[in-house]
Enzyme design. Sequence first.
Site, PDB file in Angstrom:
ATOM      1  N   SER A 122       0.803  -1.115   0.002  1.00  0.00           N
ATOM      2  CA  SER A 122       0.163   0.063  -0.012  1.00  0.00           C
ATOM      3  C   SER A 122       0.907   1.180  -0.002  1.00  0.00           C
ATOM      4  O   SER A 122       2.066   1.060   0.515  1.00  0.00           O
ATOM      5  CB  SER A 122      -0.901   0.025   1.135  1.00  0.00           C
ATOM      6  OG  SER A 122      -1.356   1.276   1.276  1.00  0.00           O
ATOM      7  N   TYR A 146      -0.898   0.031  10.144  1.00  0.00           N
ATOM      8  CA  TYR A 146      -1.131  -0.838   9.013  1.00  0.00           C
ATOM      9  C   TYR A 146       0.026  -0.628   7.870  1.00  0.00           C
ATOM     10  O   TYR A 146       0.618  -1.486   7.431  1.00  0.00           O
ATOM     11  CB  TYR A 146      -2.235  -0.144   8.213  1.00  0.00           C
ATOM     12  CG  TYR A 146      -2.728  -0.726   6.855  1.00  0.00           C
ATOM     13  CD1 TYR A 146      -3.169  -1.872   6.874  1.00  0.00           C
ATOM     14  CD2 TYR A 146      -2.549   0.121   5.719  1.00  0.00           C
ATOM     15  CE1 TYR A 146      -3.566  -2.567   5.471  1.00  0.00           C
ATOM     16  CE2 TYR A 146      -2.868  -0.403   4.470  1.00  0.00           C
ATOM     17  CZ  TYR A 146      -3.318  -1.511   4.225  1.00  0.00           C
ATOM     18  OH  TYR A 146      -3.729  -2.114   2.991  1.00  0.00           O
ATOM     19  N   LYS A 150       2.822  -3.186   6.549  1.00  0.00           N
ATOM     20  CA  LYS A 150       3.092  -3.302   5.119  1.00  0.00           C
ATOM     21  C   LYS A 150       4.565  -3.380   4.689  1.00  0.00           C
ATOM     22  O   LYS A 150       5.112  -4.076   3.917  1.00  0.00           O
ATOM     23  CB  LYS A 150       2.239  -2.417   4.218  1.00  0.00           C
ATOM     24  CG  LYS A 150       0.457  -2.945   4.373  1.00  0.00           C
ATOM     25  CD  LYS A 150       0.415  -4.163   3.655  1.00  0.00           C
ATOM     26  CE  LYS A 150      -1.023  -4.573   3.595  1.00  0.00           C
ATOM     27  NZ  LYS A 150      -1.451  -5.912   3.045  1.00  0.00           N
TER      28      LYS A 150
END
Lengths: 321, 321
Positions: A122, A146, A150
Amino acid sequence: MHILILGAAGMLGRKLAQAIAAGGLPCAALTLADQVPPVPPAPATGQCVITCLTTDLAQPAVLASLVAGRPDVIFHLAAIVSAEAEADLDRGYAINLDATRSLLQAVSALPDYCPKVIFASSIAVFGTPLPDIIPDHHHLTPRSSYGTQKAMAELLLADYTRRGFVQGIALRLPTICIRPGAPNRAASGFFSGILREPLAGQPARLPVRDSLRHWFASPRAATGFFVRAARLDHAALQGQIALNMPGLSATVADQIAALARFAGTKATGLIHHAPDPAIAAIVETWPQAFSATQALDLGFVADSSFDAIIAAYVADDMPQG
Amino acid sequence: MHILILGAAGMLGRKLAQAIAAGGLPCAALTLADQVPPVPPAPATGQCVITCLTTDLAQPAVLASLVAGRPDVIFHLAAIVSAEAEADLDRGYAINLDATRSLLQAVSALPDYCPKVIFASSIAVFGTPLPDIIPDHHHLTPRSSYGTQKAMAELLLADYTRRGFVQGIALRLPTICIRPGAPNRAASGFFSGILREPLAGQPARLPVRDSLRHWFASPRAATGFFVRAARLDHAALQGQIALNMPGLSATVADQIAALARFAGTKATGLIHHAPDPAIAAIVETWPQAFSATQALDLGFVADSSFDAIIAAYVADDMPQG
């Protein structure tokens, strides 16, 4: 070719499975795994045997059994999304990091096996301060759990690739728009909502200034990224396995202008500007554009305009009637 | 102040404990933990109570018990070194990543507690291609499992810092030179060996060209980095918690010239040029210099010359006689 999709019940997982079953990749066996039941794609024209598994990808033994059949390509899209990963620290790390690691460990335990592992990363790996156009080798400073997970998973994938256990590719996806389905409470939700809801004759809230610029890909383009990655000669990456995907850099005003061209002022009149400082504070820190030079050179293709994104949504996803 | 050192039996851990016990930091209680028995430093002039623990830092319960006493500052130097992390993948991740994560989880489980956690990272987080002078925000492309693990641990430390569980600082250490003790088989070993062995009247092998440039800090300077980090106002980092430490950029020829000034040609004559393509292939990819602007602005201080590095070794570490 045997293909495994982890996280196959998610929006992109479903579309990818459909694209493969429709002949997007040569595929003799397609295994779809998720914690909620995957939806088998429409019958394939060819000889693709589809298996759907509802299972817990947080368990290392499950991943070991999924790779025991030695799939040639593993699409790893299973993830705890941004807002949930921020709210539930342990669960975010368990899926976004630990399950990725369990997958890589399971693959590395099998001799004479080096599958292509295509990982959904992402643009959340990048955080402020950011340049207007982010170059390919910008340093990673995630500002969310998050994004941290990642970024850590990308590093792990690169190490396992360097050691010859997998051929890893991490695709840093733009914000997906127009996301089909019901509105959600993600901070990014309005980017889809201000198009999807008016197209259905429903009102939509715009919580930010319309000059805000962001980086987008349609579900159709994102599906194309995964298919392209599967076809890529891994040597062409030259060891740089994390790729900023190409996208469309557009302002909210650009989105609204495209909606006006497609559906007129009756549709755009359904958008109500209702400033939300909490959402603005989050979204104002997000990337505006990327050069994506490496990915473009490798044949990844972005949407051409928001008109095209709206047309793709209407063709692929908009509920009928 | 209560201070905990993890990895206290290592070379830098011992020196840091000595510096603290000698008054380098205000300290009422100093806990030294390692898998091999830590050496208690020479008696302190003040009231510092020293506790030595021999324990397995790979066990989460051990880390939980170590932080239960709520140390104000935790120096985390426990690590599997580069060559071993490359040879033993599981053990490298277990200590360099998982033990770091267990430490952060143990701290985050305690309410109303936010210690300073000072983590020994490494310039191994950077890999080729590299500019001649690496800027503060260069992107991370580790080319070893050790560098990958350090980079992942940095990201984790930044996330736990952002969430308010710890005040993390990661110090990316230069290659330590002159490393005291017996020669080892690390690829970097010769940088110390070509000075240490001739100073002891012993021959030394030089496996690379003498124009090779690299980035160095003495054990004394590195100890100073950790002390400086403990004294730092964490807000001054402005969220950028991983710092390239300042160092001395020097060629092998610079090293040899300093040795000649200190000990004459009798010493330098003990260095035998014996090219080793395997070692050269590794070392040629390493960083040559860093700007280290942020760390210099924050008051971290590098060695001034290789003459000073040799003098520090002779004063601090060289065996007598």
